[in-house]
Design a protein around this motif. Structure first.
Motif, mmCIF file in Angstrom:
data_model
loop_
_atom_site.group_PDB
_atom_site.id
_atom_site.type_symbol
_atom_site.label_atom_id
_atom_site.label_comp_id
_atom_site.label_asym_id
_atom_site.label_seq_id
_atom_site.Cartn_x
_atom_site.Cartn_y
_atom_site.Cartn_z
ATOM 1 N N TYR A 1 -2.523 -1.061 8.406
ATOM 2 C CA TYR A 1 -3.542 -1.094 7.364
ATOM 3 C C TYR A 1 -3.772 -2.526 6.881
ATOM 4 N N LYS A 2 -2.652 -3.265 6.760
ATOM 5 C CA LYS A 2 -2.775 -4.664 6.344
ATOM 6 C C LYS A 2 -3.551 -5.459 7.390
ATOM 7 N N GLU B 1 1.569 0.927 7.277
ATOM 8 C CA GLU B 1 1.232 -0.072 6.267
ATOM 9 C C GLU B 1 0.852 -1.394 6.928
ATOM 10 N N ILE C 1 -0.276 4.521 1.737
ATOM 11 C CA ILE C 1 -0.334 4.393 3.201
ATOM 12 C C ILE C 1 1.089 4.410 3.760
ATOM 13 N N LYS D 1 -7.101 -4.937 6.914
ATOM 14 C CA LYS D 1 -7.598 -5.668 5.748
ATOM 15 C C LYS D 1 -7.735 -7.159 6.061
ATOM 16 N N GLU E 1 -4.263 1.614 13.473
ATOM 17 C CA GLU E 1 -5.409 0.764 13.094
ATOM 18 C C GLU E 1 -6.717 1.481 13.419
ATOM 19 N N TYR F 1 0.876 -1.171 0.000
ATOM 20 C CA TYR F 1 0.000 0.000 0.000
ATOM 21 C C TYR F 1 0.914 1.222 0.000
ATOM 22 N N PHE G 1 -7.295 4.592 11.253
ATOM 23 C CA PHE G 1 -7.822 4.213 9.932
ATOM 24 C C PHE G 1 -9.314 3.903 10.035
ATOM 25 N N LYS H 1 -12.235 5.776 8.066
ATOM 26 C CA LYS H 1 -13.169 4.992 7.256
ATOM 27 C C LYS H 1 -14.607 5.262 7.695
#
Lengths: 231, 846
Positions: free
Chosen positions: B432-433, B429, B420, B436, B765, B417, B768, B772
């Motif tokens: 963010y992973k 990153e 990010i 996901k 985390e 990413y 984000f 979102k």
């Protein structure tokens, strides 16, 4: 007399790139009253074989015939009934229901079957497994060895055709392990209970009458064990 | 079944901590949904009770019928009661009219018409007796309380004409005044209603009105139309609705029953309610779904053991549903009790505050059918929300649950990413992973947060819609109106009123009509008297009010006099104009400085002079404002007084006295307090012989105003509940998620990741997640808000959007989300801190 038969059992996990073959065309025949130990290294497929024989994991191909019935051709209701009545499973981590006391845990498979139980047999088992003083205790109030004894009693209570034990002593010290093995041997001798046990401990395997060695999902050795009198 | 039941019981007994979350979510769901039902029943019942008290419990009055039709209607199976009433007399009284301050109740000559009606019995269907007794013969009357004047001997025991007054009634359906019904072309139909009632027999051959009540309120309009037609009525379409000329519907009661023909407002309100109910249910369902999913995930292993022991899928589903049932049986009554207690407190407070204002006390009511529907609704929500995770659980095989191989579902994530990474570094990153990979957990929290934000903004907007529908928060104009006669004490009284009013707006108006001669060619006003004179209302305003009025009218120069509408092409460029004014019997030239014409193409656009829009003021006052169809001159008080000084020479003493009586309009937020103070003040001055008319129209608005306040309070409390549910939900998920990730964190630590890095990963985390949430919820909420604004546009007559964009709600939402994220960060970090590496790793291997 044949009680359990596995024909061409295969179990494959994952797909293409990540494919793992856990069982590769396994054939096995078990006589009534036999005490079999399945040994092998970690990841050899021995637990997978046991679970498939016990009807809790499905094979990718092949069949398991218990008392003449192909267990994976049965529907969920029939399969559940078969597990309740004809298969007894013992795990390394006991897997008792934490909210039920010792007595309720032991009687659970019979109760699930809406069946009546033989009180004398129950007392006899409790006696044999030395659980008399623990009957109203919750699992959390028992030691590891005691919990495993409850798990064995629970399995024996429904007088299953086969008793499948997955590393039953894996979580116990050597003293408790010996005691559990003695109990399994007694059940085998007294009640002619067919037992299939998975272990990676070659010494414990010698308690059995027959040792099957499995490697990379294949049976590589299958031999009878000669016991001395004092065993 | 017994074993299943005992397993379920045992689980609930030994896992009270885990169960508590589910119980709480069911209780809160019940409170949320049941309060809607309770509130709806209570408001509906209150509206019905109030409509019955104020307007009568009848549904319609059929006019101009005969005795046979009366008999026919009596035999109609759908009809519960028919009360005949007949106008038998009309008294015209000069004296009475002079003192009655009811708009338009006197005719052009100042005479008051009192209509006498007779009834056989059932007086209570038409009126509510407040004093005395009902008439017992045709020489006795009961009069409306609006006519009662002790100082003029118009009261019980006294006579009007040949009739003895035996009782005073509180009118229903505004019987004491004329009613106006506007037609589509803008003109008015006048409906006369009785002011006095006597007892007499209804005979064959009489022309009678039939006050009719139907057995059921269902489908009322159709029943009324059918009967109106069969009674010979004809209809017109007024504002899209059928209006029969022989049927006066008790609209307030019919609407209170929830029956409407084409009332866009009512329909829109229902749509709003349904939207809110759906959002609440969806939100509740999500909460319950989450608590069940979490509870089941923690029990996967246990369920797996049961499966391996031979429990069938059906047995497990039965067990889980049985648990849900037990929890519902415990939680729903608790929720209902809470809801009732909370409702009782609110109602108690409302009744206390509105003690002297509302007609009926508000009673906490729940209709059995509403109770049943809401319980079914709640059960459905609970079972649907719990059934999904149960069904999902069913698919998992025994071996998977024993191994717990799927317990912590980790999805494959994209490799890189770059954006990010660029913005937040490699920790960002990684975070963010993680997000996901742990999609399901994050999605659940995300949905909870999004639902909360959308709900908050929607409810805030909804409150504005209700408020604007009552006209409460959007330029409330009708307020306090006082008329005091011209005498020595008047100046002192005005000063006293001013000191009570303080900084609030107060307008002093003097007003009188004069006949002006204006050049015919320039005038479109067509009500010209034969001799070419026009009745023009002259208004004098105090300086501050005059300046404010001028500003609103858009005029810049000082010392202008405003000539109000209908006078087109009038030359307003000269500095002075000379008018020929027709006084009592003299014609006199009057010079007025400068007249500015303000022509309104839309005659209904009225600039309020004092506090009232006179257009809304038909029922309240008689003579304080200009009629909207007549022209008027508005001037400073100084100019008005000069004008009256000229008039003094020619007009009668009474005319001048009336011209100098002062009308005071007050716009004040503290109208309740002011009401008490003014009443006290006026009592003093009345004793001194001063005539004072006082009307506090705000008190009439006080009720909806308080209802709005209450709705606001209830909705905000409901919102607090929702936010609590949301927080419980999130903490629940956090707990489970962290418990499941303990090993992951421990392993990260064991391979050398510092606490600082782990904390910053966790922090990112949650950040984000916050971003979102806002990215999803704000556009979603905006969609709902725009929809509500569109609907609200439909319900306002002008088509102007009555509500403004709820910017405040948006700001609160953003601050709220940021705060929740902050709490989540603090909570997760404190949880992780407590964990020991080895313990966590060991825990996983046991």
């Amino acid at each position: 007399m044949e009680i359990l038969r596995a024909e061409n059992l295969c179990k494959i996990y994952g797909k293409s790139g990540t494919k793992v073959v856990a069982l590769n065309n396994v054939n096995l025949m078990v006589e009534k009253g036999e005490f079999i130990a399945i040994v092998g290294a970690s990841g050899s497929g021995k637990s997978t074989l046991l679970h498939i024989l016990g009807g809790v994991d499905e094979p990718t191909s092949g069949k398991v015939v218990l008392n003449g019935k192909d267990i994976y051709s049965l529907n969920d209701e029939e399969q559940s009934k078969l597990r309740r009545r004809e298969i007894g499973l013992i795990y390394q981590f006991y897997n008792l229901i934490p909210t039920l006391n010792v007595r309720e845990n032991i009687l659970l498979p019979i109760k699930l079957d809406n069946g009546k139980y033989d009180i004398n047999y129950f007392n006899e088992l409790v006696d044999m497994l030395d659980l008399n003083n623990r009957i109203t205790h919750l699992p959390s109030e028992l030691s590891g060895g005691q919990q495993q004894r409850v798990a064995i009693a629970r399995t024996l209570m429904s007088k299953p055709s086969v008793l499948l034990a997955d590393e039953p002593t894996g979580n116990l010290d050597s003293q408790n392990s010996k005691e559990i093995m003695k109990l399994l041997t007694r059940a085998n001798k007294i009640y002619h209970q067919t037992i299939i046990m998975v272990t990676h401990d070659k010494v414990l395997a010698t308690y059995a009458d027959r040792i099957i060695t499995i490697e990379d999902g294949k049976i590589v050795d299958d031999k009878k064990v000669m016991h001395h009198e004092n065993n | 079944m017994k074993t299943i039941r005992s397993l379920a019981f045992n689980y609930l007994k030994y896992n009270s901590k885990k169960v508590r979350v589910i119980v709480l979510s069911i209780i809160l769901t019940t409170i949320l949904l049941f309060t809607v039902s309770l509130g709806t029943s209570t408001v509906r019942q209150y509206k019905i009770d109030t409509a019955k008290t104020e307007f009568g419990s009848y549904h319609v009055t059929f006019r101009d019928t005969n005795y046979d039709q009366y008999q026919d209607l009596k035999n109609n199976k759908a009809v519960k009661k028919v009360v005949p009433i007949q106008t038998i007399d009309k008294l015209s009284d000069d004296e009475l009219g002079k003192y009655v301050n009811i708009k338009n109740i006197v005719d052009s000559e100042g005479k008051f018409d009192l209509r006498i009606q007779k009834m056989e019995s059932d007086f209570e269907e038409v009126v509510t007796l407040v004093k005395g007794r009902y008439p017992q013969n045709d020489h006795e009357i009961i009069i409306t309380r609006m006519l009662e004047r002790n100082d003029l001997a118009i009261t019980i025991g006294k006579k009007i004409s040949d009739y003895t007054i035996v009782g005073i009634f509180q009118e229903k359906n505004a019987q004491a005044v004329y009613n106006y019904q506007q037609k589509e072309d803008g003109s008015f139909d006048t409906i006369f209603t009785p002011a006095a009632i006597t007892k007499g027999n209804i005979d064959n051959g009489d022309n009678i009105d039939l006050v009719t009540t139907y057995k059921s309120s269902y489908n009322l309009y159709n029943k009324i139309y059918k009967d109106a037609q069969s009674l010979g009525g004809t209809y017109e379409i007024i504002y899209g609705s059928k209006r029969y000329n022989n049927a006066d519907i008790n609209f307030q009661l019919v609407v209170a029953y929830g029956q409407y023909e084409d009332f866009i407002f009512q329909r829109t309100m229902y749509i709003f309610m349904i939207i809110i109910l759906i959002i609440l249910s969806a939100f509740s369902a999500i909460t319950i779904y989450n608590s069940f999913t979490i509870s089941l995930q923690e029990r996967k292993k246990q369920l797996g053991i049961l499966r391996s022991l031979g429990a069938s899928k059906r047995q497990l589903i039965k067990m889980l549903l049985y648990e849900t049932l037990i929890l519902s049986i415990i939680s729903i009554p608790i929720g209902i009790i809470f809801s009732f207690s909370f409702g009782s407190i609110i109602i108690f407070v409302i009744n206390k505050i509105l003690e002297n204002i509302i007609v009926n006390k508000v009673k906490l009511v729940v209709y059995p059918i509403f109770l049943i529907i809401s319980v079914i609704f709640i059960l459905l929500t609970i079972f649907l929300a719990s059934f999904l995770p149960i069904i999902k659980m069913r698919k998992i095989s025994a071996i998977e649950t024993i191994r717990e191989s799927k317990d912590y579902k980790v999805l494959r994530s994209k490799e890189d990413y770059p954006i990010i990474k660029h913005l937040f570094g490699s920790t960002g990153e990684f975070a963010y992973k993680n997000m996901k990979r742990n999609k399901s957990k994050f999605t659940t929290v995300l949905v909870s947060l999004i639902a909360s934000v959308v709900l908050f903004i929607t409810i805030s907007t909804f409150i504005d819609v209700i408020a604007s529908s009552y006209g409460v928060d959007n330029g409330r104009e009708a307020d306090i109106h006082i008329v005091i006669s011209d005498n020595e004490a008047a100046t002192e009284l005005v000063q006293n009123i001013k000191s009570l009013v303080g900084k609030d707006r107060m307008t002093i108006i003097k007003e009188r009509q004069f006949d002006f001669k204006i050049d015919n060619d320039n005038i479109i006003y067509d009500n010209v008297s034969n001799d070419g004179y026009y009745g023009i209302e002259i208004f004098g305003l105090d300086d501050a009010s005059y300046n404010r009025y001028k500003k609103v009218a858009g005029l810049k120069n000082d010392n202008q006099i405003l000539l109000y509408n209908y006078l087109e092409n009038y030359d307003d460029n000269t500095d002075t104009n000379t008018y020929e004014v027709f006084f009592k019997d003299t014609i006199k030239d009057i010079e007025i400085c400068r007249v500015d014409r303000k022509f309104y193409p839309d005659h209904q656009t009225i600039i309020p002079m004092g506090c009232y829009y006179h257009f809304n003021n038909f029922y309240i006052t008689y003579d304080n404002e200009l009629d909207w169809w007549s022209p008027a001159i508005i001037m400073r008080m100084e100019d008005y007084d000069n004008f009256i000084n000229v008039a003094k020479e020619y007009e009668t003493e009474q005319f001048i006295k009336d011209a100098n009586s002062q009308k005071i309009d007050i716009y004040s937020e503290k109208f309740v307090k002011l009401d008490k103070q003014l009443n006290k003040l006026f009592a003093e001055y009345r004793e001194k012989g001063m005539d004072i008319y006082y009307d506090n129209a705000s008190l009439e608005e006080y009720e909806p105003y308080m209802i709005i306040k209450t709705i606001r309070l209830v909705l905000y409390i409901a919102l607090i509940f929702v936010i609590i549910v949301c927080l419980i939900n999130i903490i629940n998920i956090l707990n489970t998620s962290i418990a499941l990730r303990e090993t992951e964190f421990a392993v990260l630590k064991s391979v050398g990741m510092s606490n600082k890095k782990i904390n910053s990963m966790l922090r990112l985390e949650q950040i984000f997640l916050g971003i979102k949430t806002l990215l999803w919820s704000l556009p979603l909420a905006t969609g709902v808000v725009l929809m509500l604004m569109k609907l609200s546009k439909e319900i306002t007559e002008s088509g102007k959007v009555a509500i403004s964009f709820p910017l405040r709600a948006y700001i609160i939402s953003v601050v709220g989300v940021v705060s929740i994220i902050f709490i989540m960060i603090k909570y997760s970090i404190s949880k992780i801190k407590k964990n020991n590496i080895i313990d966590s790793i060991r825990k996983q291997s046991i």
